[in-house]
Write a protein that holds these residues in place. Structure first.
Motif, PDB file in Angstrom:
ATOM      1  N   LYS A 380       0.829  -1.211   0.000  1.00 38.56           N
ATOM      2  CA  LYS A 380       0.000   0.000   0.000  1.00 38.56           C
ATOM      3  C   LYS A 380       0.862   1.260   0.000  1.00 38.56           C
ATOM      4  CE  LYS A 380      -3.595   2.260   2.798  1.00 38.56           C
ATOM      5  NZ  LYS A 380      -4.399   2.146   4.044  1.00 38.56           N
ATOM      6  N   TRP A 383       2.620   1.577  -3.436  1.00 37.15           N
ATOM      7  CA  TRP A 383       1.650   1.869  -4.494  1.00 37.15           C
ATOM      8  C   TRP A 383       1.171   3.322  -4.420  1.00 37.15           C
ATOM      9  CZ3 TRP A 383       0.011  -0.717  -8.733  1.00 37.15           C
ATOM     10  CH2 TRP A 383      -1.128  -0.243  -9.386  1.00 37.15           C
ATOM     11  N   SER A 384       0.877   3.795  -3.202  1.00 33.92           N
ATOM     12  CA  SER A 384       0.350   5.151  -3.028  1.00 33.92           C
ATOM     13  C   SER A 384       1.436   6.214  -3.064  1.00 33.92           C
ATOM     14  CB  SER A 384      -0.410   5.251  -1.706  1.00 33.92           C
ATOM     15  OG  SER A 384       0.472   5.094  -0.609  1.00 33.92           O
ATOM     16  N   GLU A 386       3.184   7.020  -0.401  1.00 33.26           N
ATOM     17  CA  GLU A 386       3.358   7.576   0.939  1.00 33.26           C
ATOM     18  C   GLU A 386       4.761   7.277   1.454  1.00 33.26           C
ATOM     19  OE1 GLU A 386       1.500   7.088   5.457  1.00 33.26           O
ATOM     20  OE2 GLU A 386       0.466   6.172   3.751  1.00 33.26           O
ATOM     21  N   ARG A 395      11.521   2.998  -4.921  1.00 27.18           N
ATOM     22  CA  ARG A 395      10.089   2.731  -4.793  1.00 27.18           C
ATOM     23  C   ARG A 395       9.656   1.546  -5.649  1.00 27.18           C
ATOM     24  NH1 ARG A 395       5.178   6.914  -6.473  1.00 27.18           N
ATOM     25  NH2 ARG A 395       3.466   5.408  -6.136  1.00 27.18           N
TER      26      ARG A 395
END
Length: 476
Positions: A380, A383-384, A386, A395
């Motif tokens: 998560k 993917w986002s 953050e 990433r």
């Protein structure tokens, strides 16, 4: 008296926490547990899958320790941050139960080992075995109450002591390795002619999970780390070292005895393998090493279990009383509840024919939800984007590793089978009472609509499991 944050652990201590948590009962039973279901080829494939999947999970813990340094309770904290209060609670409950079940399996195996000399202990699930194990549970309990730092230091010493017998086993079995026996075992041999390779590999999955449980040990204790970067390094170092030991113990054993003979060995089956190479003293040597190893692992898991409950209580997902500490800054209330559950599970082993194997499989099943939530949280984040705004480098790699770890954890739930998934719900569903207490005593709504649906599904599964146990469709 030092506070918890003053009790700082260096990299060697954190690494010892990982190794000490992972190397316990499971490695000493690998020849028999693998020999029951697969040959050399299936074992190689199984370790490739399990090693690769768990390596991705180790990378996930390393990434999260770097990206989310403020989350200092590992498995539980990541699940809560990613998916909310109730999933976070379930992760904490599942992980805590794993610690307790793992500790039960350790006592069963110790008494099974002693049962070879003292028949009164049988396979570790007789009345005498449970009575002596209970004394051991409470002796360690009161030792830990004296201080976490002292217990962690003892764990480091015991970790070194228990690795030495395994290394000596590998040396002797390596010299006794016979290529013709290994070749006869490679495809599985007699008794596995009708079992396909996929079925053989699937049959090993819960066992491979069990021996890797503990990979998150440094993460759970990250609040004690002298440097945050040491958490990820300790996880990877501990994992890679233990993986080498697991693979060597398994594969070298296939070169000593034929697979049906491996399958028929009494646990700890490493003792039977070494005895076949060097004679009776080998079985005694391994048995002594096992007792040292298992007692060390028991100490590690007792520390981890109390820490998970304590951290969850501090983050308001467990009842407040579990955040209580004694004068030595030990989470005493959490430790009392932990060992009370261990005692209960020990008594229940009196009614399980294969208590050790049942504990292994249920332990493995219970850990899958916490691992899945951790991997999904890392996915998560990647993917986002953050936490990647200021440091976007890596990433894509983090995304790939988190995706692979998530797929692996999800596949393990399938590979483990419906029976143990349903049995795990028998613990998850009623255990939710702790969550309800925690929410009410803090004046919070108990469930969101999504959480209420999740709880209803868990209750339905628990009802099915209880009916299956009563009707004889499910057995432990």
């Amino acid at each position: 008296m030092a506070s918890p944050t003053d009790q700082k652990f260096a990299l060697p201590t954190l690494t010892a926490m990982v190794v000490g948590s992972m190397v316990g009962a499971g490695i000493f039973s690998l020849p028999q547990t693998f020999g029951r279901v697969t040959g050399g080829l299936g074992a190689l494939i199984a370790w490739t899958i399990a090693g690769g999947g768990m390596l991705m999970l180790a990378f996930v813990f390393q990434t999260l320790s770097r990206r989310k340094p403020e989350l200092d309770a590992g498995v539980y904290a990541y699940a809560k941050a990613g998916f909310g209060n109730y999933p976070g609670f379930l992760s904490a409950l599942g992980y805590w139960t794993v610690c307790c079940l793992g500790n039960v399996s350790y006592w069963v195996l110790i008494k099974s080992t002693l049962g070879a000399l003292f028949p009164v202990f049988g396979d570790g699930n007789t009345v005498a075995a449970v009575a002596v194990s209970s004394l051991g549970v409470w002796a360690v309990h009161f030792m830990i109450l004296r201080g976490v730092r002292q217990a962690a230091a003892l764990n480091t010493i015991v970790t070194v002591a228990k690795i030495i017998p395994i290394l000596i086993f590998l040396v002797f079995v390596g010299f006794g390795f016979q290529a013709d026996i290994f070749a006869a075992n490679f495809q599985g041999g007699p008794g596995l002619e009708t079992e396909g390779l996929f079925a053989q590999v699937r049959g090993t999955m819960l066992v491979t999970v069990f021996v890797f449980v503990g990979i998150e040990g440094a993460s759970v204790y990250s609040r004690y780390a002298r440097k945050r970067s040491d958490v990820g390094v300790a996880t990877l170092l501990g994992f890679l070292g233990v993986l080498c030991l697991l693979v060597l113990v398994t594969m070298l054993s296939y070169g000593v005895l034929l697979r049906p003979d491996l399958a028929a060995l009494r646990n700890p089956s490493m003792a039977g393998v070494l005895q076949a190479v060097v004679g009776p003293w080998g079985a005694v040597f391994v048995s002594v090493g096992l007792i040292i190893s298992v007692l060390g692992a028991y100490l590690s898991w007792s520390l981890l279990a109390a820490e998970v409950l304590f951290s969850a209580a501090r983050m308001e997902s467990m009842p407040a009383f579990l955040a209580a500490e004694n004068r030595a800054k030990v989470p005493s209330a959490a430790l009392w509840l932990t060992n009370s559950l261990v005692q209960t599970f020990l008594i229940l082993t009196l009614f399980a024919e294969q208590a050790f194997l049942a504990a292994v499989k249920l332990t493995s099943s219970m850990i899958l939800l916490p691992y899945l939530l951790v991997a999904a949280y890392a996915l998560k984040l990647a993917w986002s984007g953050e936490t990647y705004d200021e440091t976007p480098r890596g990433r894509r790699g983090d995304l790939v590793r988190a995706l692979l770890a998530t797929v692996y954890a999800a596949w393990l739930i399938f590979a483990g089978g419906l029976k143990f998934l349903l049995l795990s719900l028998v613990i998850y569903a009623p255990g939710t009472a702790l969550f309800v207490i925690a929410q009410k005593e803090r004046g919070h709504p108990v469930f969101t609509p999504a959480e209420a649906f999740l709880f209803a599904a868990a209750m339905a599964g628990a009802v099915v499991a209880i009916y299956g146990l009563a009707a004889g469709y499910i057995y432990v």
